[in-house]
Each structure stands twice: as C-alpha cells, then as structure tokens.
Design an enzyme around this catalytic site. Structure first.
Site, mmCIF file in Angstrom:
data_model
loop_
_atom_site.group_PDB
_atom_site.id
_atom_site.type_symbol
_atom_site.label_atom_id
_atom_site.label_comp_id
_atom_site.label_asym_id
_atom_site.label_seq_id
_atom_site.Cartn_x
_atom_site.Cartn_y
_atom_site.Cartn_z
ATOM 1 N N SER A 37 19.095 77.192 8.700
ATOM 2 C CA SER A 37 17.683 76.793 8.589
ATOM 3 C C SER A 37 16.949 76.897 9.931
ATOM 4 O O SER A 37 17.507 76.574 10.989
ATOM 5 C CB SER A 37 17.600 75.351 8.080
ATOM 6 O OG SER A 37 16.260 74.904 8.152
ATOM 7 N N LYS A 48 16.139 67.705 -4.249
ATOM 8 C CA LYS A 48 14.761 67.195 -4.210
ATOM 9 C C LYS A 48 14.426 66.236 -5.346
ATOM 10 O O LYS A 48 13.589 65.349 -5.176
ATOM 11 C CB LYS A 48 13.759 68.364 -4.213
ATOM 12 C CG LYS A 48 13.716 69.115 -2.889
ATOM 13 C CD LYS A 48 12.679 70.215 -2.900
ATOM 14 C CE LYS A 48 12.744 71.021 -1.615
ATOM 15 N NZ LYS A 48 11.786 72.130 -1.578
ATOM 16 N N ALA A 94 9.056 79.067 -11.641
ATOM 17 C CA ALA A 94 8.680 77.691 -12.007
ATOM 18 C C ALA A 94 9.784 76.710 -11.612
ATOM 19 O O ALA A 94 10.027 75.720 -12.293
ATOM 20 C CB ALA A 94 8.402 77.623 -13.515
ATOM 21 N N GLY A 149 11.676 74.623 -8.056
ATOM 22 C CA GLY A 149 11.214 73.579 -7.141
ATOM 23 C C GLY A 149 9.997 73.994 -6.343
ATOM 24 O O GLY A 149 8.981 73.277 -6.298
ATOM 25 N N VAL A 151 5.929 82.805 -1.463
ATOM 26 C CA VAL A 151 6.557 81.635 -0.830
ATOM 27 C C VAL A 151 7.777 82.013 0.010
ATOM 28 O O VAL A 151 8.144 81.292 0.925
ATOM 29 C CB VAL A 151 6.964 80.525 -1.838
ATOM 30 C CG1 VAL A 151 5.787 80.053 -2.663
ATOM 31 C CG2 VAL A 151 8.127 80.924 -2.696
ATOM 32 N N TYR A 183 9.820 83.423 2.935
ATOM 33 C CA TYR A 183 9.376 83.707 4.300
ATOM 34 C C TYR A 183 10.471 84.279 5.193
ATOM 35 O O TYR A 183 10.255 84.482 6.389
ATOM 36 C CB TYR A 183 8.767 82.450 4.948
ATOM 37 C CG TYR A 183 9.754 81.372 5.287
ATOM 38 C CD1 TYR A 183 10.237 80.522 4.305
ATOM 39 C CD2 TYR A 183 10.189 81.188 6.594
ATOM 40 C CE1 TYR A 183 11.147 79.533 4.615
ATOM 41 C CE2 TYR A 183 11.084 80.191 6.916
ATOM 42 C CZ TYR A 183 11.569 79.372 5.912
ATOM 43 O OH TYR A 183 12.470 78.384 6.229
HETATM 44 P P1 NAD Z 1 14.623 77.495 -7.744
HETATM 45 O O1 NAD Z 1 15.982 78.034 -7.973
HETATM 46 O O2 NAD Z 1 14.348 76.054 -7.954
HETATM 47 O O3 NAD Z 1 13.569 78.297 -8.668
HETATM 48 C C1 NAD Z 1 13.486 79.698 -8.721
HETATM 49 C C2 NAD Z 1 12.947 80.086 -10.100
HETATM 50 O O4 NAD Z 1 12.732 81.490 -10.110
HETATM 51 C C3 NAD Z 1 13.918 79.779 -11.252
HETATM 52 O O5 NAD Z 1 13.237 79.043 -12.234
HETATM 53 C C4 NAD Z 1 14.366 81.169 -11.736
HETATM 54 O O6 NAD Z 1 14.596 81.192 -13.143
HETATM 55 C C5 NAD Z 1 13.176 82.012 -11.366
HETATM 56 N N1 NAD Z 1 13.491 83.430 -11.147
HETATM 57 C C6 NAD Z 1 14.448 83.955 -10.351
HETATM 58 N N2 NAD Z 1 14.373 85.296 -10.357
HETATM 59 C C7 NAD Z 1 13.344 85.632 -11.166
HETATM 60 C C8 NAD Z 1 12.747 86.858 -11.545
HETATM 61 N N3 NAD Z 1 13.209 88.032 -11.075
HETATM 62 N N4 NAD Z 1 11.702 86.834 -12.407
HETATM 63 C C9 NAD Z 1 11.224 85.657 -12.888
HETATM 64 N N5 NAD Z 1 11.734 84.449 -12.539
HETATM 65 C C10 NAD Z 1 12.778 84.446 -11.689
HETATM 66 O O7 NAD Z 1 14.249 77.944 -6.265
HETATM 67 P P2 NAD Z 1 13.085 77.318 -5.371
HETATM 68 O O8 NAD Z 1 13.609 76.139 -4.647
HETATM 69 O O9 NAD Z 1 11.875 77.179 -6.205
HETATM 70 O O10 NAD Z 1 12.889 78.451 -4.276
HETATM 71 C C11 NAD Z 1 12.318 79.714 -4.604
HETATM 72 C C12 NAD Z 1 12.038 80.450 -3.322
HETATM 73 O O11 NAD Z 1 11.065 79.768 -2.574
HETATM 74 C C13 NAD Z 1 13.253 80.576 -2.397
HETATM 75 O O12 NAD Z 1 13.341 81.889 -1.971
HETATM 76 C C14 NAD Z 1 12.941 79.696 -1.232
HETATM 77 O O13 NAD Z 1 13.445 80.189 -0.026
HETATM 78 C C15 NAD Z 1 11.433 79.740 -1.207
HETATM 79 N N6 NAD Z 1 10.848 78.524 -0.619
HETATM 80 C C16 NAD Z 1 9.981 78.688 0.404
HETATM 81 C C17 NAD Z 1 9.416 77.571 0.984
HETATM 82 C C18 NAD Z 1 8.461 77.736 2.130
HETATM 83 O O14 NAD Z 1 8.212 76.763 2.837
HETATM 84 N N7 NAD Z 1 7.872 78.909 2.324
HETATM 85 C C19 NAD Z 1 9.716 76.281 0.522
HETATM 86 C C20 NAD Z 1 10.597 76.154 -0.551
HETATM 87 C C21 NAD Z 1 11.173 77.292 -1.108
#
Ligand code: NAD
Length: 304
Positions: free
Chosen positions: A17, A73, A134, A136, A227, A229
């Site tokens: 991280s 979370k 949809a 976290g 989202v 990065y």
């Molecule tokens: P998560 O596993 O809770 O949710 C991801 C969702 O995407 C799931 O519901 C999954 O079914 C769906 N998914 C995956 N591949 C898909 C596709 N090809 N088409 C449609 N749906 C798809 O993950 P999260 O915690 O929500 O994190 C998602 C991304 O966000 C991660 O890459 C994480 O690094 C990034 N993130 C960035 C920040 C930031 O500060 N910029 C903060 C949190 C998370």
C-alpha cells in the site's frame, strides 16, 4: 492535537500500500512523529474473524486510528461504538478514530471521491450516469455521485445481484433520484444516452489488465471517472482520452480519502496539494519500474 501519532491499515494484500508513506511523509513535513503501520491479515495468518481483537488491541495500545480496507469495511462495523451518519447510511467504514476510548467509524472513500470529482468535473453534466462496479468502492462512489445530484444512476456489475442490492440500498437514501441496475450485456446501450461513466471494478490494475468498457462506447461528450489508480492511466483512461472524453483518474480519490483520514487522525489540516504531489511521485516511481511505462513514459503527463 498531539505531536505523536500512531495509526495503521488493516486489510488483506496491503503490504504494498502507498498509504503509509503518504501519511508518514505529510506527518514529517508537519513536524509530527507519525507512525503508520501495516496490519496485513494474510501476512499475519489472520482472518476477518480476528478483527474485533485487532481493533481492541489497537485502541488499548494507543493507536490514534485505523484505516480499514478489503475485506473488512463492513465487518468492522460490529467492532465500533459509533458511526458517522454517512458511514451508517453506506454500511461501510474505511477510517476508525479512537476518541476517549470510543471507536468511531467514518467513511472517507465517498467524500474523497466527491472532492476529486468536484475538483476536475464540477461543471460536468450529471443528468444520467452509468456506473460499472457495485462492490465496496462502487458503493462509496455512487453515494458521492448521488450526493451531487445525479438524476439517473444505472448500476452494472458482472454480479447482477450485487448491482440490484446496491440500487435498492441507495434508493432508500436518495428517494429523489432514479437508481436502477442493468445487465452487463446492455452496458453499451446504457452508455449511448449517458452524460458520464464511472468505473469501479478492479479491471485495469496490473493484476487485472484490460478494460471493462469497450473503447467503441466512449465518445467526446461522455466524461469518464476511474477509481483504479495503480496505474494512474488505466487502459480505460487512455481509451477515454483517445476518444476526446474528459477524464478523472483514480488518484484523486486515493489522495483525498487519505487527506481526510489524516485530518481525522491528527486534528490537523494536511497540505492536500503536497499529498497529491507525493502520491503522483510514488505512482510514477512505481510505474517507471514496469516495461509498459518505460516504453512511452516520455509523452505521459499525470494529473490527479
Ligand atoms: P470489490 O471486489 O468490492 O468490487 C468489485 C466489483 O466489480 C464486484 O462487484 C465485481 O463483481 C465487479 N466486477 C469485476 N470485474 C468486472 C467486470 N469486468 N465487469 C463488470 N463488473 C465487474 O472491489 P472494490 O473494493 O470495490 O474495489 C474495486 C477497485 O477499486 C479496486 O481496483 C480498488 O483498487 C479500487 N479502489 C480505489 C480506491 C481509490 O482510492 N482510488 C479506493 C477503493 C478501491
């Protein structure tokens, strides 16, 4: 305010991280003794079931607060004494502050994305937005968008049940907006009439290369918010730029969630621009290690 601050990050796979250096460097620049520890469940052989013990121990050992990430979370909520109204409505906490022995849960993911959005896309039309992802991060981003008056939010996810569940939750919080879920197969049709697209799946990260959105669906009058990065310029961001679309990369959300957590932990307003510049340099250094970056780094410019 105190001049000595101990914080940490609980989650799985968090050893690489960038959040610890981000917090610690800002603390150093502000003259604080700021220690930010990684508490990686995988590395410690622990699971989410150990969360209550970890949160209790952090409080007892004098931690000022914790950041909480995947997959903790939601589960962390049962370990807390109090939630802010936004964290309660979202049902997710990414920041815990220990205050007079009480553990208070905040969510700076949604406010961090919102601040990044306001900075880059404040004047963008938000009549109709399509969001893919949809989980976290998706829940936090959707909450921020609806707080900014999005009229119609269409949620798309490979797991249709997740999209439906998030839509149902958000409808109760934002009764004035139209919020629905759409099958993944109809993504392009949904985008045809949309003002904006938000991407919140892991696609585009080094471990999940590619893009969840066909480049052909992008156009100059469709703004695109990302989202992911790491890297800052994902395949989606690059395709959106090539299509002439306005873009917001995932770095802004990453920085501003940290800026707000820092303020909650220390009681001091951090220098957000300095933290942005620092994240930028950390990402650039990371990407300069990869062959992909090396091939075309000369023409790349980064904005958060
Ligand atoms: P998560 O596993 O809770 O949710 C991801 C969702 O995407 C799931 O519901 C999954 O079914 C769906 N998914 C995956 N591949 C898909 C596709 N090809 N088409 C449609 N749906 C798809 O993950 P999260 O915690 O929500 O994190 C998602 C991304 O966000 C991660 O890459 C994480 O690094 C990034 N993130 C960035 C920040 C930031 O500060 N910029 C903060 C949190 C998370």
């Amino acid at each position: 305010m105190t001049d000595s601050v101990l914080c940490g990050l609980i989650g799985t796979g968090v050893l690489p991280s960038l959040t610890p250096p981000l917090h610690e460097e800002e603390g150093r620049r502000q003259g604080l003794r700021y220690l930010y520890r990684i508490i990686d469940l995988d590395a410690l052989g622990l699971t989410v079931a150990d969360l209550p013990r970890l949160v209790r121990s952090a409080r007892d050992l004098g931690f000022r607060g914790l950041n909480i990430t995947h997959p903790c979370k939601q589960a962390v909520i049962d370990c807390l004494d109090e939630l802010t109204p936004d964290a309660a409505r979202l049902g997710a906490v990414n920041t815990v502050v220990f205050d007079d022995g009480r553990a208070v849960g905040h969510n700076t993911d949604w406010s961090g994305f919102g601040r990044a959005f306001d900075r880059e896309l404040a004047d963008a039309p938000v009549r109709s937005v399509v969001q893919i992802g949809a989980g976290g991060a998706g829940a936090a981003v959707a909450y921020a968008l609806l707080s900014r008056g999005v009229g119609h939010l269409a949620l798309v996810d490979a797991d249709a049940v997740r999209a439906q569940r998030l839509a149902r939750t958000l409808v109760t919080v934002f009764p004035g907006a139209v919020i629905d879920s759409r099958p993944l197969a109809t993504l392009e049709a949904a985008l045809a009439g949309a003002d904006g697209l938000v991407h919140a799946t892991p696609m585009g990260m080094a471990e999940h290369p590619g893009s969840a959105v066909p480049a052909a669906a992008l156009r100059p009058d469709l703004w695109v918010a990302e989202v992911v990065y790491r890297p800052l310029r994902t395949e989606l961001v690059r395709a959106a730029e090539a299509a002439g679309a306005r873009t917001l990369n995932g770095g802004g959300m990453a920085v501003y969630q940290a800026v707000e957590a820092y303020r909650l932990f220390t009681g001091v307003e951090p220098d957000a621009d300095r933290m942005r510049a620092h994240l930028l340099s950390l990402c650039a250094a990371e990407e300069s290690d990869t062959a992909a970056f090396a091939s075309s780094s000369a023409d790349r410019t980064y904005r958060l």
